[in-house]
Design an enzyme around this catalytic site. Structure first.
Site, PDB file in Angstrom:
ATOM      1  N   ALA A  73       0.877  -1.171   0.000  1.00  0.00           N
ATOM      2  CA  ALA A  73       0.000   0.000   0.000  1.00  0.00           C
ATOM      3  C   ALA A  73       0.916   1.222   0.000  1.00  0.00           C
ATOM      4  CB  ALA A  73      -0.918  -0.006   1.220  1.00  0.00           C
ATOM      5  N   ILE A  74       1.543   1.436  -1.161  1.00  0.00           N
ATOM      6  CA  ILE A  74       2.494   2.550  -1.273  1.00  0.00           C
ATOM      7  C   ILE A  74       1.731   3.868  -1.309  1.00  0.00           C
ATOM      8  CG2 ILE A  74       4.397   3.519  -2.635  1.00  0.00           C
ATOM      9  CD1 ILE A  74       5.081   0.704  -1.618  1.00  0.00           C
ATOM     10  N   LEU A  76       0.894   5.568  -4.182  1.00  0.00           N
ATOM     11  CA  LEU A  76       1.395   6.411  -5.273  1.00  0.00           C
ATOM     12  C   LEU A  76       2.358   7.503  -4.813  1.00  0.00           C
ATOM     13  CD1 LEU A  76      -1.670   6.833  -7.722  1.00  0.00           C
ATOM     14  CD2 LEU A  76       0.227   5.211  -7.830  1.00  0.00           C
ATOM     15  N   CYS A 133      -5.257   1.901  -9.379  1.00  0.00           N
ATOM     16  CA  CYS A 133      -4.494   1.740  -8.138  1.00  0.00           C
ATOM     17  C   CYS A 133      -5.437   1.539  -6.958  1.00  0.00           C
ATOM     18  CB  CYS A 133      -3.611   2.946  -7.886  1.00  0.00           C
ATOM     19  SG  CYS A 133      -2.559   2.679  -6.451  1.00  0.00           S
ATOM     20  N   ASN A 194      -3.568  -5.158 -12.466  1.00  0.00           N
ATOM     21  CA  ASN A 194      -2.982  -4.470 -11.327  1.00  0.00           C
ATOM     22  C   ASN A 194      -3.162  -5.388 -10.107  1.00  0.00           C
ATOM     23  OD1 ASN A 194      -2.010  -2.452  -9.488  1.00  0.00           O
ATOM     24  ND2 ASN A 194      -2.695  -0.887 -10.933  1.00  0.00           N
ATOM     25  N   THR A 195      -2.844  -4.921  -8.935  1.00  0.00           N
ATOM     26  CA  THR A 195      -2.869  -5.785  -7.757  1.00  0.00           C
ATOM     27  C   THR A 195      -4.297  -6.107  -7.295  1.00  0.00           C
ATOM     28  OG1 THR A 195      -2.605  -3.811  -6.415  1.00  0.00           O
ATOM     29  CG2 THR A 195      -0.615  -5.069  -6.888  1.00  0.00           C
ATOM     30  N   GLY A 246       2.324 -12.043 -11.369  1.00  0.00           N
ATOM     31  CA  GLY A 246       3.063 -13.203 -10.884  1.00  0.00           C
ATOM     32  C   GLY A 246       4.108 -13.767 -11.817  1.00  0.00           C
ATOM     33  N   GLY A 267       6.655  -7.866 -12.627  1.00  0.00           N
ATOM     34  CA  GLY A 267       6.517  -6.926 -11.517  1.00  0.00           C
ATOM     35  C   GLY A 267       7.278  -7.359 -10.282  1.00  0.00           C
TER      36      GLY A 267
HETATM   37  C1  LIG Z   1       5.427  -2.326  -4.533  1.00  0.00           C
HETATM   38  C2  LIG Z   1       4.524  -2.198  -5.733  1.00  0.00           C
HETATM   39  C3  LIG Z   1       4.228  -0.949  -6.250  1.00  0.00           C
HETATM   40  C4  LIG Z   1       3.391  -0.826  -7.357  1.00  0.00           C
HETATM   41  N1  LIG Z   1       3.139   0.413  -7.869  1.00  0.00           N
HETATM   42  C5  LIG Z   1       2.404   0.529  -9.002  1.00  0.00           C
HETATM   43  C6  LIG Z   1       2.223   1.791  -9.610  1.00  0.00           C
HETATM   44  O1  LIG Z   1       2.731   2.824  -9.169  1.00  0.00           O
HETATM   45  N2  LIG Z   1       1.450   1.845 -10.732  1.00  0.00           N
HETATM   46  C7  LIG Z   1       0.872   0.738 -11.295  1.00  0.00           C
HETATM   47  O2  LIG Z   1       0.216   0.854 -12.330  1.00  0.00           O
HETATM   48  N3  LIG Z   1       1.055  -0.481 -10.737  1.00  0.00           N
HETATM   49  C8  LIG Z   1       1.798  -0.606  -9.614  1.00  0.00           C
HETATM   50  N4  LIG Z   1       2.000  -1.841  -9.069  1.00  0.00           N
HETATM   51  C9  LIG Z   1       1.350  -3.032  -9.685  1.00  0.00           C
HETATM   52  C10 LIG Z   1       2.271  -3.760 -10.649  1.00  0.00           C
HETATM   53  O3  LIG Z   1       2.680  -2.930 -11.702  1.00  0.00           O
HETATM   54  C11 LIG Z   1       1.578  -5.020 -11.224  1.00  0.00           C
HETATM   55  O4  LIG Z   1       0.427  -4.629 -11.936  1.00  0.00           O
HETATM   56  C12 LIG Z   1       1.142  -6.007 -10.140  1.00  0.00           C
HETATM   57  O5  LIG Z   1       2.074  -6.038  -9.075  1.00  0.00           O
HETATM   58  C13 LIG Z   1       0.943  -7.439 -10.685  1.00  0.00           C
HETATM   59  O6  LIG Z   1       2.116  -7.953 -11.265  1.00  0.00           O
HETATM   60  P1  LIG Z   1       3.201  -8.837 -10.435  1.00  0.00           P
HETATM   61  O7  LIG Z   1       2.435  -9.905  -9.726  1.00  0.00           O
HETATM   62  O8  LIG Z   1       4.153  -9.339 -11.464  1.00  0.00           O
HETATM   63  O9  LIG Z   1       3.852  -7.894  -9.478  1.00  0.00           O
HETATM   64  C14 LIG Z   1       2.827  -1.990  -7.949  1.00  0.00           C
HETATM   65  C15 LIG Z   1       3.137  -3.253  -7.429  1.00  0.00           C
HETATM   66  C16 LIG Z   1       3.980  -3.381  -6.343  1.00  0.00           C
HETATM   67  C17 LIG Z   1       4.296  -4.755  -5.824  1.00  0.00           C
END
Ligand SMILES: Cc1cc2nc3c(=O)[nH]c(=O)nc-3n(C[C@H](O)[C@H](O)[C@H](O)COP(=O)(O)O)c2cc1C
Length: 308
Positions: A73-74, A76, A133, A194-195, A246, A267
Site C-alpha cells: 500500500a504505497i 502512489l 491503483c 494491477n494488484t 506473478g 513486476g
Molecule cells: C510495490 C509495488 C508498487 C506498485 N506500484 C504501481 C504503480 O505505481 N502503478 C501501477 O500501475 N502499478 C503498480 N504496481 C502493480 C504492478 O505494476 C503489477 O500490476 C502487479 O504487481 C501485478 O504484477 P506482479 O504480480 O508481477 O507484481 C505496484 C506493485 C507493487 C508490488
C-alpha cells in the site's frame, strides 16, 4: 545455436523489439536497476506511476510479505510530473528502450492535462493510464466504472497523440466489460492485472500489518487470477493485451502468451529475482520454436480451450 524467432510485437501504434517489459512501481525509475541488468535488452520500461502533484504516499508499513506474494500500500508516493520531467526523464531518454510513462489523475481533466504535458516530449514512447491503483482514496474510480473509463480514455486520446495503454484492475466483477470500455475510448492496448485488493492481519495484536489496512496483492500467488482475466479479455476485445501478474519464469510468460497476451510485464519478481526478465528473454526463442512457430505473435491466443 538459438533458433531464429522474431520477438517483435505491435501494441497498437507502438512497435517493440521484444515483448518483455517491467511493470510500474516494481522497477523504480530504471536507474536504480541499471547495475543489475542491461536495461537496453528490455522490450519496454514502465516507470513508477506519476501524478500531477507530488504525493507522500501512505503511512508505513507499506509492504508486507505474505504466502506466495507481496501486499503493498504505497499510495502512489512520487515527486509529481514536473520533477519526473526534469529529474527522471533525462536519464530515461538516454536508454535505447521504449519508455511507457504511467500516469494517474484524480479527475478526467487531470488525466488529460498530464497526457498533454507528455505529448511530443522526447523519450516518451507511450503512456499507460493507471486507472486501477487500489491504494489511493478520493477521486472517481475510473477503473471500476465502464462509462467513466471510456470517457477518460477518449479524453486522453483527443488531447494526446502518444500511444495509450490502459491498466485495468482485477477488483471488478467483469474485467471484460472494462476492457471493452477502454477499447471503445480508443486505447491502443490494455494492460492487466494491477494488484488484487487484500489484507494481512496480526491476530495477536488484532491489527493489520499494513499501515493503510488494506493493500494490493501481487506476485506468484495471483497468476491464476491474471491468466483467467487475460483469457477473458482476449475473448472480448480486438486490441492487444499486455499481461502481468506473478510472472517469474519462461513458463509463466508462455502461459500468458497462449492465453492472449501480446506482451508481458514482470513486476514483483524484480524484487526477489531481478534477473527474471533476462532469463525469460534468453529462453523465449526456444520456447516459441518448440511450438513450431517462427514469430512470437503466432502463438498469441492459441490456447486450446474450451476442450473439444
Ligand atoms: C510495490 C509495488 C508498487 C506498485 N506500484 C504501481 C504503480 O505505481 N502503478 C501501477 O500501475 N502499478 C503498480 N504496481 C502493480 C504492478 O505494476 C503489477 O500490476 C502487479 O504487481 C501485478 O504484477 P506482479 O504480480 O508481477 O507484481 C505496484 C506493485 C507493487 C508490488
Amino acid at each position: 545455436m538459438s533458433p531464429s524467432v522474431s520477438l517483435s510485437v505491435q501494441l497498437g501504434r507502438l512497435t517493440l523489439a521484444n515483448p518483455v517489459l517491467v511493470a510500474s512501481g516494481t522497477f523504480g525509475y530504471a536507474k536504480e536497476m541499471s547495475s543489475l541488468i542491461p536495461l537496453e535488452r528490455l522490450g519496454g520500461i514502465v516507470p513508477k506511476t506519476i501524478t500531477r502533484e507530488p504525493r507522500v504516499g501512505n503511512a508505513p508499513p507499506r509492504t508486507v510479505e505474505v504466502t506466495a506474494g507481496l501486499l503493498n500500500a504505497i499510495g502512489l508516493d512520487n515527486d509529481g510530473i514536473d520533477s519526473f520531467l526534469s529529474e527522471k526523464l533525462p536519464y530515461l531518454r538516454t536508454l535505447r528502450t521504449p519508455i511507457i510513462v504511467s500516469v494517474a489523475g484524480r479527475t478526467a481533466a487531470e488525466f488529460e492535462w498530464m497526457a498533454q504535458q507528455l505529448d511530443g516530449v522526447s523519450g516518451v514512447a507511450a503512456i499507460e493510464l493507471n486507472i486501477s491503483c487500489p491504494n489511493v482514496s478520493g477521486g472517481i474510480d475510473f477503473g471500476t466504472n465502464a462509462t467513466t473509463c471510456e470517457k477518460v480514455v477518449a479524453g486522453v486520446r483527443k488531447t494526446c497523440q502518444l500511444p495509450c495503454f490502459v491498466k485495468l484492475t482485477p477488483n471488478v466483477t467483469s474485467v471484460a466489460e472494462m476492457a471493452r470500455a477502454a477499447e471503445a475510448g480508443g486505447a491502443d492496448a490494455v494492460a492487466l492485472i494491477n494488484t488484487v485488493l487484500g489484507m494481512s492481519v496480526d491476530w495477536r495484536q488484532r491489527s493489520t500489518r499494513l499501515g493503510n489496512g488494506m493493500g494490493g496483492f501481487s506476485g506468484p500467488a495471483i497468476k491464476p487470477i491474471a491468466l483467467r482475466m487475460v483469457y477473458q479479455v482476449a475473448q472480448a476485445v480486438k486490441i492487444p493485451i499486455i499481461g502481468m501478474g506473478g510472472i517469474t519464469t519462461i513458463d509463466d510468460a508462455m502461459e500468458f502468451f497462449v492465453c492472449g497476451a501480446t506482451a508481458i510485464q514482470v513486476g514483483t519478481a524484480n524484487f526477489f529475482h531481478p534477473t527474471a526478465t533476462m532469463e525469460i528473454l534468453d529462453a523465449l526463442p526456444a520456447a516459441v520454436a518448440s511450438l513450431g512457430a517462427t514469430r512470437l505473435t503466432e502463438i498469441v491466443g492459441t490456447l486450446a480451450f474450451p476442450h473439444k
